[in-house]
Design an enzyme around this catalytic site. Structure first.
Site, PDB file in Angstrom:
ATOM      1  N   GLU A   1       0.819  -1.223   0.000  1.00 38.28           N
ATOM      2  CA  GLU A   1       0.000   0.000   0.000  1.00 38.28           C
ATOM      3  C   GLU A   1       0.850   1.270   0.000  1.00 38.28           C
ATOM      4  O   GLU A   1       0.642   2.156   0.844  1.00 38.28           O
ATOM      5  CB  GLU A   1      -0.971  -0.005   1.192  1.00 38.28           C
ATOM      6  CG  GLU A   1      -2.005  -1.098   1.083  1.00 38.28           C
ATOM      7  CD  GLU A   1      -3.153  -0.983   2.084  1.00 38.28           C
ATOM      8  OE1 GLU A   1      -3.068  -0.175   3.021  1.00 38.28           O
ATOM      9  OE2 GLU A   1      -4.136  -1.731   1.906  1.00 38.28           O
TER      10      GLU A   1
ATOM     11  N   GLU B   1      -5.627  -8.223  -0.565  1.00 33.27           N
ATOM     12  CA  GLU B   1      -6.347  -7.890   0.679  1.00 33.27           C
ATOM     13  C   GLU B   1      -7.794  -7.630   0.293  1.00 33.27           C
ATOM     14  O   GLU B   1      -8.074  -6.695  -0.465  1.00 33.27           O
ATOM     15  CB  GLU B   1      -5.752  -6.658   1.376  1.00 33.27           C
ATOM     16  CG  GLU B   1      -4.433  -6.941   2.051  1.00 33.27           C
ATOM     17  CD  GLU B   1      -3.942  -5.782   2.930  1.00 33.27           C
ATOM     18  OE1 GLU B   1      -4.787  -5.091   3.540  1.00 33.27           O
ATOM     19  OE2 GLU B   1      -2.726  -5.587   2.989  1.00 33.27           O
TER      20      GLU B   1
HETATM   21  O1  AHR Z   1      -5.364  -5.792   6.859  1.00 38.14           O
HETATM   22  C1  AHR Z   1      -5.247  -4.654   7.669  1.00 38.14           C
HETATM   23  C2  AHR Z   1      -4.466  -3.546   6.981  1.00 38.14           C
HETATM   24  O2  AHR Z   1      -5.212  -3.090   5.886  1.00 38.14           O
HETATM   25  C3  AHR Z   1      -3.149  -3.894   6.368  1.00 38.14           C
HETATM   26  O3  AHR Z   1      -2.101  -3.839   7.268  1.00 38.14           O
HETATM   27  C4  AHR Z   1      -2.972  -2.854   5.319  1.00 38.14           C
HETATM   28  O4  AHR Z   1      -2.221  -3.305   4.224  1.00 38.14           O
HETATM   29  C5  AHR Z   1      -4.382  -2.452   4.951  1.00 38.14           C
HETATM   30  O5  AHR Z   1      -4.572  -1.092   5.014  1.00 38.14           O
END
Ligand code: AHR
Length: 501
Positions: A173, A292
């Protein structure tokens, strides 16, 4: 009662169902690792300190790949801290989650744990506070067989065979201002391209993932992907996508249609990637790693004070307790990934244990399945062969966030060799049961093997420590096959899988 017609045609193939679509994610965050999958004093703990009750649940979940060790955590992580004799490992501050990291679990231990759950390791390198050399060192430690300083260090630490990690995330990210060392797309694209090129010099078989956007709501969404890919197109294989959904302000109608945003996300990233590819006259197609995705009640966590000024080991953070509605949405998101299996060939449900997770644990106590456990586990078990596009003829309903949304969503998988198929269905209506009629003649002579459904008269019912089996899958006895036509009535707010063979 509204009615839906679908056409299950075995020629409407999207792509093979990649097992990597059923990946998950373990971050050193809250109680995911410590007091989650690792708790040395627990009655079920093995010699490594891993909870065997959690191992059993992870195996039942059917997880193929696990992304590790972050997440935001990785952007401040020094991997060297987490290998070698445990008594020498330093305690560090994790700036991302304002907690203390003991480093008692690191790469070698985690790789051993993955063997127990029979899953593949997907590693992320730190491009927030570190860069090319640290990534190369980690690659040498992890993958080089022997005879170099770092591979021999791994062997001396007790891991003789290389970990042979294929998938590597180039940071996490990096578009987000919350990320330690976040960058502009231009800066990140250059760093990712140089890191990828150097890693490929060490091992040409790696599969590399460049950071895409942290959400479709990011101001740079789309343009970020274009810029990063202008720099990295020839060096990388995947661009990552991250998306979290939650019900906001009591707007269940919009929440139930969250999969429409995921589809928009995928379409936008594919368009950006193919735009860059076409400018380069490239035949290469960049794949998407949706590494994610989940339901996350982020707004509530932002104001909860659980990430605070105290530096604690494994605090309770991001411990969402999921409802039936959450499980239905999660099932629909997974259906969306399947429907896009031609471009999305890897994905990670974020996360695995305790932290926005399908599995919860209590220290010295039990482990249990959240509602969201079920659609993931059932889909992972039943989705075999190829994914099929299933057009649905059904009325729409208005949503404040996504516009008009179809009341029913559907996708199917077909394994011609094994002679089986699975149909996945969601009814988004809050009030109406919906009867679905499916033309399944192209499957030949098949029977119903099983139905599994998640629904409840209370769409907010949850599994908890005190009532861990409040919500479990139900069968659907309305399903029938007659003259090549399958009919089934879907209860309001429901997710259903029908296995045929
Ligand atoms: O999954 C929780 C968080 O969400 C992770 O650390 C990050 O990559 C995202 O913002």
């Amino acid at each position: 009662m509204p009615h839906a017609r679908i056409d299950l045609d075995t020629r409407a193939v999207v792509a093979p169902v990649h097992r990597r679509l059923f990946g998950s994610f373990v971050e050193h965050l809250g109680r995911c690792v410590y007091d989650g999958l690792y708790e040395p004093g627990h009655p079920t703990a093995d010699a490594d300190g891993f909870r065997r009750d959690v191992v059993d649940l992870v195996r039942e979940l059917g997880v193929s790949t696990v992304r590790y060790p972050g997440g935001n955590f990785v952007s401040g992580f020094r991997w060297e801290d987490s290998v070698g004799p445990r008594e020498n490992r330093p305690v560090r501050r994790d700036l991302a989650w304002h907690s203390l990291e003991s480093n008692q679990v690191g790469l070698d231990e985690f790789a051993r744990w993955l063997k127990l759950v029979d899953a593949e390791l997907m590693l992320a390198v730190n491009l927030g506070t570190r860069g090319i050399q640290a990534a190369l060192d980690l690659l040498e430690y992890a993958n080089h067989p022997s005879g170099t300083a770092l591979s021999d260090q791994r062997i001396a630490n007790g891991t003789l065979a290389p970990h042979d990690v294929r998938m590597w995330c180039l940071g996490n990210e990096m578009d987000g201002p919350w990320q330690t060392g976040f960058m502009t797309a231009d800066d990140y694209g250059k760093l990712a391209a140089r890191t990828a090129a150097a890693m490929r010099m060490a091992d040409s078989r790696l599969e590399l993932v460049a950071c895409g956007s942290s959400g479709s709501g990011m101001p740079t969404f789309g343009e970020w992907e274009r810029t990063v890919l202008e720099h990295t197109y020839d060096q990388i294989d995947y661009v990552s996508c991250h998306a979290y959904y939650q019900e906001r302000g009591g707007d269940l109608d919009s929440f139930l249609a969250s999969a429409l945003d995921m589809q928009y996300f995928i379409d936008t990233v594919v368009a950006a990637a193919d735009h860059v590819g076409s400018k380069r006259h490239s035949r290469k197609r960049i794949k998407l790693s949706f590494d994610e995705w989940n339901i996350w009640y982020l707004d509530e966590h932002r104001t909860s004070g659980e990430v605070n000024e105290q530096w604690r080991f494994a605090p309770r953070q991001l411990e969402d307790v999921y409802s039936v509605a959450d499980a239905v949405v999660l099932g629909d998101l997974l259906m969306t990934l399947l429907r896009n299996a031609d471009r999305v060939t890897a994905a990670s449900l974020a996360q695995l244990v305790n932290v926005i997770a399908p599995i919860m644990t209590e220290p010295a106590g039990p482990a249990w399945r959240q509602t969201t456990f079920y659609p993931f586990a059932i889909t992972s078990r039943l989705a075999r062969g190829v994914a099929l596009r299933v057009p649905v003829d059904v009325p729409t309903y208005p949503t404040a966030v996504h516009g008009e949304a179809p009341l029913v969503d559907a996708v199917a998988t077909h394994d011609a060799e094994a002679g089986c198929a699975a149909l996945f269905l969601v009814n988004r209506s809050r009030s109406d049961a919906i009867t679905v009629t499916a033309d399944i003649r192209s499957l030949g002579d098949v029977a119903i093997r099983e139905t599994q459904a998640i629904h409840d008269s209370d769409v907010y019912a949850k599994n908890t420590l005190d009532d861990p089996e409040r919500v479990t899958p139900k069968t659907n006895d309305t399903v029938r096959i007659d003259a090549g036509e399958l009919t089934i009535t879907l209860p309001p707010v429901s997710w259903t899988a029908v296995s045929l063979g």
